[in-house]
Enzyme design. Structure first.
Site, PDB file in Angstrom:
ATOM      1  N   HIS A  87       0.815  -1.212   0.000  1.00  0.00           N
ATOM      2  CA  HIS A  87       0.000   0.000   0.000  1.00  0.00           C
ATOM      3  C   HIS A  87       0.853   1.268   0.000  1.00  0.00           C
ATOM      4  O   HIS A  87       0.338   2.364  -0.291  1.00  0.00           O
ATOM      5  CB  HIS A  87      -0.953   0.005   1.201  1.00  0.00           C
ATOM      6  CG  HIS A  87      -2.248   0.714   0.946  1.00  0.00           C
ATOM      7  ND1 HIS A  87      -2.355   2.077   0.864  1.00  0.00           N
ATOM      8  CD2 HIS A  87      -3.498   0.232   0.725  1.00  0.00           C
ATOM      9  CE1 HIS A  87      -3.603   2.419   0.632  1.00  0.00           C
ATOM     10  NE2 HIS A  87      -4.327   1.319   0.538  1.00  0.00           N
ATOM     11  N   ARG A  88       2.137   1.151   0.276  1.00  0.00           N
ATOM     12  CA  ARG A  88       3.019   2.328   0.202  1.00  0.00           C
ATOM     13  C   ARG A  88       3.215   2.776  -1.237  1.00  0.00           C
ATOM     14  O   ARG A  88       3.531   3.950  -1.491  1.00  0.00           O
ATOM     15  CB  ARG A  88       4.384   2.007   0.833  1.00  0.00           C
ATOM     16  CG  ARG A  88       4.341   1.709   2.320  1.00  0.00           C
ATOM     17  CD  ARG A  88       5.687   1.217   2.813  1.00  0.00           C
ATOM     18  NE  ARG A  88       6.081  -0.043   2.173  1.00  0.00           N
ATOM     19  CZ  ARG A  88       7.238  -0.655   2.413  1.00  0.00           C
ATOM     20  NH1 ARG A  88       8.109  -0.141   3.267  1.00  0.00           N
ATOM     21  NH2 ARG A  88       7.517  -1.787   1.797  1.00  0.00           N
TER      22      ARG A  88
END
Length: 551
Positions: free
Chosen positions: A524-525
């Site tokens: 998700h980064r």
């Protein structure tokens, strides 16, 4: 001539150590300090040297015997006072002593004339039908007399077969897995020099040097080191079992103080190669790899994956609740387990699910396979179509073909797709290189070859490196969905389950359609939910109508 008793010297706190190798036999001439036997405790193995020089008259121990300090090993016929006594103490125990070849018989002269020379398996004692597990030379190599040509292994030991002459390898007459016996033809040499030195019929191991306190500067290629890495303790091994490695590799490991039990071998049967050894040493020197001794000395917080305040693993005596059986984890599971734990803790991963209608694609796959049966072509698998579709999706969404490097995002211009292969030893992840440049048929053929190499334990490090994206398929087993762990430094992984027939509404009626469940886990980064969903939807569209690949 005098008869001398050779006994086990002071070997420290080791008691009832088992004899695992006999390095000499009656009639052999030995030097002072030459290794006679190898013994093994539950923590280490060591070679016991001779206290005198002379000729072995009688062996007093056998394989499996338990010995202690003062135990009688053999009777040695010496030349009286001319024998030079060896130091009273045994060499420091090594992590893994080499599995040596039987001692040398009387030397025979190498051929004097230039021309083809047959190199055959010499007298190897009672070993029969030993398997070839390593080819140490190839056609065109120049070898010296006594240089090792192949490594063979029985159910109890491994040994290197030396060349009886010097010359150039013209032809190799054995292959990996072949069974050999005394007299079997190994290779044909040509260009034998007339001055070739006599070579023994079977090479005897040299006396093992004590474990070096520090590695020689020229032993491996080293890079500048930012900080000093603590030396590891070579007498500490995770288990009492000796890892698979040839005698020459074991000798190098002893000299460098490398714990072989901590290295994952890339050769046949998990055998440790010189490249594995060098890679481990470089990793330790660069601070990228920690030995068991270094990990044991690390703070509790570091042992908990680097998370401060993490509670230690609970210690439970399971036996008090009922019958138990303890089985050691395989080497692959121990190595991959550490990586998976790091990835699961450090990557903020989210899994997104999508169904792909593969009814038409499956009909096409079956049709092509029927045609290939008649022409002898390659068999197409759904994995091959998935790889090709993933490449197309990576090209459309390049964030999925990237890796985090600190505060930078590295975009890759190549497309190497990994796939998880189930093997008896655990999951292996071979990589299909440059999948964008290969057809579906080529991908199917290559994935089949790589999967077989994985099952046979023949995957090399190069076969499992450089992946941009991974596919983990459970289609052959079942399931409706799962959340695979991202394989760092990749940023996404695709999980695939078994396709099922479902009723799908077409606007007028329900139609039976073959549906393939997709589970995409993403970092998700780098990848947010909207981008991950778009990727999944596009991938499903490609699988539903594979003609889109050509667009």
């Amino acid at each position: 001539m005098a008869l001398v008793e050779v006994k086990v010297p002071d070997i420290g706190d080791f008691k009832d150590v088992a004899v695992i190798e006999l390095l000499v036999k009656p009639g052999d001439t030995v030097k002072a300090e030459q290794s006679l036997i190898t013994v093994e405790s539950d923590k280490a193995s060591m070679e016991i040297p001779s206290s005198h020089a002379g000729v072995v008259k009688e062996l007093k121990v056998a394989l499996g015997d338990k010995v202690n300090e003062g135990s009688l090993l053999l009777l040695l016929e010496t030349a009286g006072s001319a024998a030079a006594p060896a130091p009273a103490t045994a060499p420091a125990p090594a992590v893994a002593a080499p599995v040596a070849a039987p001692a040398a018989a009387a030397p025979v002269a190498a051929p004097a004339a230039s021309g083809p020379v047959e190199v055959r398996v010499p007298d190897i004692g009672d070993f029969k039908d030993v398997a070839v597990i390593e080819l140490l030379v190839k056609v065109g190599d120049t070898v010296k007399a006594e240089q090792s040509l192949i490594t063979v292994e029985s159910d109890k030991a491994s040994m290197e077969i030396p060349s009886s002459a010097a010359g150039v390898v013209k032809e190799i007459k054995v292959a990996l897995g072949d069974k050999l016996n005394q007299g079997s033809l190994v290779a044909i040499l040509e260009g034998v020099a007339s001055s070739a030195a006599p070579a023994p019929v079977a090479a005897a191991p040299a006396a093992a040097p004590a474990v070096a306190a520090a590695a020689p500067a020229t032993a491996v290629a080293t890079a500048p080191v930012a900080s000093a890495v603590p030396a590891h303790e070579p007498t500490v091994a995770p288990s009492g079992k000796l890892p698979h490695a040839s005698p020459s590799i074991r000798k190098i490991a002893r000299e460098l103080g490398v714990p072989l039990a901590e290295i994952l071998g890339s050769g046949p049967k998990g055998r440790i190669t010189q490249a594995d050894l060098q890679g481990f040493v470089k990793g330790v020197m660069a601070g990228q790899v920690k030995t068991a001794a270094q990990k044991a000395a690390a703070p509790a917080a570091e042992q908990g994956g680097g998370i401060p305040g993490l509670l230690p693993w609970p210690k439970v005596d399971f036996a008090k609740f009922g019958e138990i059986e303890t089985v050691a984890l395989s080497r692959i599971k121990k190595i991959s387990g550490a990586n998976l734990a790091r990835n699961w803790v450090m990557i903020p991963a989210v899994t997104y699910h999508e169904d792909a209608d593969i009814t038409d694609l499956e009909d096409f796959r079956v049709l092509v396979n029927k045609e290939n049966e008649k022409s002898g072509g390659a068999k197409l698998t759904m994995l091959a179509f998935l790889v090709k579709a993933c490449v197309k999706a990576l090209q459309k969404f390049p964030e999925f073909n990237s890796s985090l490097d600190g505060d930078n995002l590295v975009y890759k211009k190549y497309f190497h797709i990994a796939f998880a292969a189930d093997t008896p030893n655990g999951l292996m992840v071979p990589v299909i290189k440059d999948a964008d440049k290969k057809s579906v048929i080529e991908i199917a053929a290559e994935s089949s070859v790589l999967a077989k190499k994985a099952r046979d334990g023949k995957l090399g490090p190069a076969d499992m490196q450089g992946a941009c994206f991974t596919i983990s398929s459970l289609g052959g087993i079942g399931g409706t969905g799962f959340a695979p762990i991202v394989n760092a430094p990749e940023v996404a992984i695709l999980g695939v389950n078994k396709s099922v027939m479902k009723p799908v509404w077409d606007g007028k009626a329900f139609q039976p359609r073959l549906v393939l469940p997709l589970s995409l886990t993403a970092d998700h980064r780098v990848i947010d939910g909207a981008l991950a969903t778009r990727f999944n939807v596009y991938l499903a569209q490609l699988l539903a109508d594979f003609r889109r690949i050509a667009l």
